[in-house]
Design a protein around this motif. Sequence first.
Motif, mmCIF file in Angstrom:
data_model
loop_
_atom_site.group_PDB
_atom_site.id
_atom_site.type_symbol
_atom_site.label_atom_id
_atom_site.label_comp_id
_atom_site.label_asym_id
_atom_site.label_seq_id
_atom_site.Cartn_x
_atom_site.Cartn_y
_atom_site.Cartn_z
ATOM 1 N N ASP A 61 30.984 -4.628 15.005
ATOM 2 C CA ASP A 61 31.174 -5.573 13.915
ATOM 3 C C ASP A 61 29.860 -6.329 13.759
ATOM 4 O O ASP A 61 29.657 -7.364 14.374
ATOM 5 N N GLY A 62 28.988 -5.800 12.972
ATOM 6 C CA GLY A 62 27.686 -6.437 12.828
ATOM 7 C C GLY A 62 27.064 -6.093 11.496
ATOM 8 O O GLY A 62 27.675 -5.445 10.635
ATOM 9 N N ASN A 63 25.851 -6.549 11.314
ATOM 10 C CA ASN A 63 25.143 -6.206 10.086
ATOM 11 C C ASN A 63 23.672 -5.978 10.391
ATOM 12 O O ASN A 63 23.159 -6.377 11.426
ATOM 13 N N PHE A 64 23.014 -5.309 9.475
ATOM 14 C CA PHE A 64 21.590 -5.050 9.587
ATOM 15 C C PHE A 64 20.991 -4.939 8.194
ATOM 16 O O PHE A 64 21.708 -4.801 7.191
ATOM 17 N N ASN A 65 19.675 -5.012 8.142
ATOM 18 C CA ASN A 65 18.962 -4.995 6.865
ATOM 19 C C ASN A 65 17.986 -3.834 6.808
ATOM 20 O O ASN A 65 17.394 -3.442 7.819
ATOM 21 N N ILE A 66 17.805 -3.307 5.614
ATOM 22 C CA ILE A 66 16.745 -2.346 5.325
ATOM 23 C C ILE A 66 15.971 -2.883 4.130
ATOM 24 O O ILE A 66 16.564 -3.170 3.081
ATOM 25 N N VAL A 67 14.665 -3.038 4.298
ATOM 26 C CA VAL A 67 13.800 -3.559 3.246
ATOM 27 C C VAL A 67 12.772 -2.484 2.897
ATOM 28 O O VAL A 67 12.108 -1.933 3.779
ATOM 29 N N GLN A 68 12.637 -2.202 1.590
ATOM 30 C CA GLN A 68 11.753 -1.128 1.162
ATOM 31 C C GLN A 68 10.898 -1.567 -0.037
ATOM 32 O O GLN A 68 11.324 -1.429 -1.181
ATOM 33 N N PRO A 69 9.692 -2.073 0.195
ATOM 34 C CA PRO A 69 8.757 -2.331 -0.904
ATOM 35 C C PRO A 69 7.984 -1.050 -1.242
ATOM 36 O O PRO A 69 7.812 -0.162 -0.394
ATOM 37 N N PHE A 70 7.507 -0.954 -2.471
ATOM 38 C CA PHE A 70 6.742 0.229 -2.874
ATOM 39 C C PHE A 70 5.826 -0.108 -4.046
ATOM 40 O O PHE A 70 6.041 -1.089 -4.783
ATOM 41 N N ALA A 71 4.800 0.708 -4.199
ATOM 42 C CA ALA A 71 3.891 0.618 -5.338
ATOM 43 C C ALA A 71 3.376 2.017 -5.631
ATOM 44 O O ALA A 71 3.076 2.786 -4.713
ATOM 45 N N GLN A 72 3.300 2.364 -6.908
ATOM 46 C CA GLN A 72 2.853 3.700 -7.282
ATOM 47 C C GLN A 72 2.224 3.672 -8.663
ATOM 48 O O GLN A 72 2.410 2.730 -9.439
ATOM 49 N N GLY A 73 1.481 4.708 -8.956
ATOM 50 C CA GLY A 73 0.826 4.784 -10.249
ATOM 51 C C GLY A 73 0.687 6.211 -10.715
ATOM 52 O O GLY A 73 0.647 7.156 -9.914
ATOM 53 N N GLN A 74 0.637 6.371 -12.023
ATOM 54 C CA GLN A 74 0.349 7.668 -12.638
ATOM 55 C C GLN A 74 -0.987 7.561 -13.345
ATOM 56 O O GLN A 74 -1.204 6.666 -14.173
ATOM 57 N N PHE A 75 -1.873 8.500 -13.003
ATOM 58 C CA PHE A 75 -3.230 8.477 -13.537
ATOM 59 C C PHE A 75 -3.501 9.815 -14.223
ATOM 60 O O PHE A 75 -3.581 10.862 -13.557
ATOM 61 N N ARG A 76 -3.634 9.780 -15.531
ATOM 62 C CA ARG A 76 -3.956 10.990 -16.298
ATOM 63 C C ARG A 76 -5.477 11.129 -16.302
ATOM 64 O O ARG A 76 -6.176 10.636 -17.189
ATOM 65 N N LEU A 77 -5.985 11.805 -15.288
ATOM 66 C CA LEU A 77 -7.428 11.868 -15.053
ATOM 67 C C LEU A 77 -8.141 12.630 -16.158
ATOM 68 O O LEU A 77 -9.259 12.272 -16.550
ATOM 69 N N MET A 78 -7.527 13.695 -16.613
ATOM 70 C CA MET A 78 -8.023 14.472 -17.740
ATOM 71 C C MET A 78 -6.823 14.910 -18.563
ATOM 72 O O MET A 78 -5.679 14.709 -18.165
ATOM 73 N N GLU A 79 -7.075 15.522 -19.691
ATOM 74 C CA GLU A 79 -5.964 15.969 -20.516
ATOM 75 C C GLU A 79 -5.074 16.946 -19.771
ATOM 76 O O GLU A 79 -3.857 16.961 -19.952
ATOM 77 N N LYS A 80 -5.671 17.731 -18.868
ATOM 78 C CA LYS A 80 -4.920 18.740 -18.137
ATOM 79 C C LYS A 80 -4.560 18.327 -16.720
ATOM 80 O O LYS A 80 -3.817 19.040 -16.044
ATOM 81 N N LEU A 81 -5.094 17.204 -16.260
ATOM 82 C CA LEU A 81 -4.943 16.828 -14.856
ATOM 83 C C LEU A 81 -4.268 15.463 -14.721
ATOM 84 O O LEU A 81 -4.750 14.462 -15.263
ATOM 85 N N THR A 82 -3.140 15.429 -13.993
ATOM 86 C CA THR A 82 -2.400 14.184 -13.762
ATOM 87 C C THR A 82 -2.205 13.988 -12.263
ATOM 88 O O THR A 82 -1.843 14.930 -11.543
ATOM 89 N N PHE A 83 -2.445 12.756 -11.829
ATOM 90 C CA PHE A 83 -2.268 12.411 -10.408
ATOM 91 C C PHE A 83 -1.282 11.269 -10.293
ATOM 92 O O PHE A 83 -1.401 10.240 -10.967
ATOM 93 N N ASN A 84 -0.279 11.453 -9.448
ATOM 94 C CA ASN A 84 0.672 10.400 -9.120
ATOM 95 C C ASN A 84 0.508 10.045 -7.652
ATOM 96 O O ASN A 84 0.523 10.936 -6.791
ATOM 97 N N GLY A 85 0.350 8.780 -7.364
ATOM 98 C CA GLY A 85 0.189 8.367 -5.985
ATOM 99 C C GLY A 85 0.868 7.042 -5.726
ATOM 100 O O GLY A 85 1.045 6.227 -6.636
ATOM 101 N N GLY A 86 1.266 6.835 -4.468
ATOM 102 C CA GLY A 86 1.931 5.585 -4.159
ATOM 103 C C GLY A 86 2.112 5.378 -2.667
ATOM 104 O O GLY A 86 1.835 6.257 -1.852
ATOM 105 N N ILE A 87 2.572 4.176 -2.347
ATOM 106 C CA ILE A 87 2.849 3.787 -0.971
ATOM 107 C C ILE A 87 4.253 3.218 -0.909
ATOM 108 O O ILE A 87 4.656 2.396 -1.745
ATOM 109 N N HIS A 88 5.003 3.666 0.070
ATOM 110 C CA HIS A 88 6.345 3.161 0.323
ATOM 111 C C HIS A 88 6.380 2.612 1.742
ATOM 112 O O HIS A 88 5.818 3.215 2.665
ATOM 113 N N ALA A 89 7.021 1.477 1.924
ATOM 114 C CA ALA A 89 7.170 0.902 3.262
ATOM 115 C C ALA A 89 8.653 0.713 3.552
ATOM 116 O O ALA A 89 9.478 0.582 2.628
ATOM 117 N N GLN A 90 8.995 0.693 4.832
ATOM 118 C CA GLN A 90 10.400 0.559 5.212
ATOM 119 C C GLN A 90 10.517 -0.246 6.501
ATOM 120 O O GLN A 90 9.839 0.035 7.491
#
Length: 791
Positions: free
Chosen positions: A462-491
């Motif tokens: 009979d208890g409780n616990f927490n999970i905390v998850q911050p994140f940040a990400q971005g989409q970068f269309r480097l060229m017309e044909k090239l797309t990069f998605n990157g990010g960081i997730h924490a837990q």
Amino acid sequence: MKKIFLIILSLLGLTSFAQTGVVKGKIIDKQSEKPISGAVITLIGNDENQTTSDEEGNFKLFGIPLGRQSISISLTGYESTSVSDLDITTGKENLLTIPMMEQFNTLDEIVVTSGSNKARAINKMAIVSTKQFSPEEVTRFSGGRSDVARLVSNFAGVSTGDDSRNDIVVRGNSPSGMLWRIEGMPVPNPNHFATLGTTGGPVSALNPNLLANSDFMTSAFPAEYGNAIAGVFDLGFRKGNPDEYEYMISAGAYPGLEFMAEGPLGKKGGSFVAAARYGFVGILGLAGTTAQPNYSDISFNVAFGKSKLGNFSLFGIYGTSKIDFLGENINKEDPFAAQDEDGFVTSSFGSIGLKHNLDIGSNSSLKTIIGFANSGNTYKNDRYYNYDTPSENKLRFSDIDNSESRITFSTLFNSKLNKKITIRAGLLFENYTLNADLATRDRQQDNDGDGYPDLVQLIRNDGNFNIVQPFAQGQFRLMEKLTFNGGIHAQYFSINEQFVFETRSALSYAVNPKNTISLGYGLHHQSVPVPILFLSENINGDRVQTNKNLDLVKSDHYVLGYDVKLANKWRGKVELYYQQIDKAAVESSPSSYSSLTEGADFGYSIDKTSLISNGKGHNQGVEFTLEKFFSQGFYGLFTTSVFESKYKGSDGIERNSPFNNGYVINLLGGKEFKIGKDQNNVFSIDTKFTTAGGRYYTPVDLAASNLAGYEIRDDANAFSRQYDPYLRWDVKFGIKLNSKNKKRFHQFYIDFQNVTNNTNVFTKQYNRLTNTVNQKDQIGFSPDFGYKFQF
């Protein structure tokens, strides 16, 4: 059958006419998620039938011929797109939300076409290992039982091989590695007869009639998703019709009897949609057990319309289920019960959330969700000792009462900085309250000398616990044909106070308009399943939870993909992947056990305590998809996966995972024929063929089981044997009837599942009454049916 045929013919005669349908919805910018005005929506095949989106992005296109239709959407400065496979009927208007991507280069001579809207993921940050599906596919595909989990088993990299449960096995991972989300909020297992820690069940509580197009992810998912190492099911509820009231009554073998209503709410563009279902599969004898299951659920989504404070919506789902296994009524071949036991099972699942969308400037928005979810299950089991003898004695053998509640707060900020850069950042906070009790005589000693194993309390939490998850990400269309998605997730996991950082990245390169190469990597962590985490053992007379400090399981995902447009409406895709898993829970002394083998049943191990985080595993394979999107009256889908799933326990020996089928092959197809005087009704044929390698299992140690009086597996040879290959062929017939002069629509189907009556293996287990090992098979030939009336 003769009467049914005559009724269908009479309905066909009554519904020969010429009528049209309506398509409406909203056009939005995919990066900023803001409405787009001025977009031109055109009915493909009739350039004169077109309309333009207004300042709020809304549009209405009238006069759409009945049947399968497609529309195109175009606007200067944006990539043109299309939506195909729209099923136009007289009973319901089609509501769509269509995203458009701003062109990388707006020079007049450059024309970019994104093709079918369904070919891309809804989540713009998802590039690799993502499949968008529509709820219409859930009811169209043969063998699906109106279950979204069974739908995704048709996708490459996913296997089920179990007619009794809909657990989702992704690329050889345990089903417990799945993350379910509804409207952006993580939820417990959304299935009837679910148990603590599992992610599947016999019957889905998710109503496909309330779902919007959604994403299913199998690897290296974007940074906003966490606490999962296998896959993500990111589901959205659709909005109700904001202009007209619409209703539906339906009946189906597995979803049961259903009533749905939707329509406008208030004067600010609000709407509601709600549905309730009651299952009666047990009455029809199609449950796969001689006991009769009872289950029901209700789902809703209420959008309150636009206000000065932003847009608010309230969504929720609630389901209950119950089944009693009475030994005297149980067939000896029943895979879920025994003749010397009485079992009483109940479960419930509920989730409710309040969502708020706030526009910030012209290209940014803030989405916030506050929600509450609860799931619970009880299992009372009585066993008749000295069964069928004069000294027969009934004792409580197991007593389980679990309840998990969670309060969720999530916020997500989305901003389109320019046509080339989009950023997202947010936070997910979950507070869990767990009330778990498990007492059992299974595998226990007789310390009190009464001649029976003691009823021992293995879990009391009979208890409780927490999970905390911050994140940040971005989409970068480097060229017309090239797309990069990157990010960081924490837990952060409060039980063991562990805090981890995870990097996520994906790259997509369009070699030319027909060929695209993608590359992805993701680091993911997940807590050990709760039933294992809170097991207790007897230490000096005290019950101690010795697994609570286990580390989060760590997983590295690597993906390489190639996507090709073979022809109009034809698409091919190949993905290679490798997944390395570390810090799985294993025993401190050398053994074959690993937490990676848990999760594909109604329960978990009850004797695995004092575990350590030294386990390893890996999954690797190649997947191929060939898809013909619905056009010219037919569709086709061929998927195959060839993979390997291995793990190591504390003995250091590499073994097959129980989910190491080795291969899965799916072949689906369907054809629609227009019928009736004006060709406004439809007769359809759909079929599905599936085969997969059998799952690996641990053989029963018969001598040890006879001596102990309960099943003991030969753990030294864990998962050394394999069941026979799984094989199933389904064939489905359907009729759609449009009303002559009213807003009414009828649909009927009958689905002959497992038409070859192939007896796939369910399990091989020890029989206490005969001291033998028995094989129990899955459901053979089983007809499914459904009827829908929309008005």
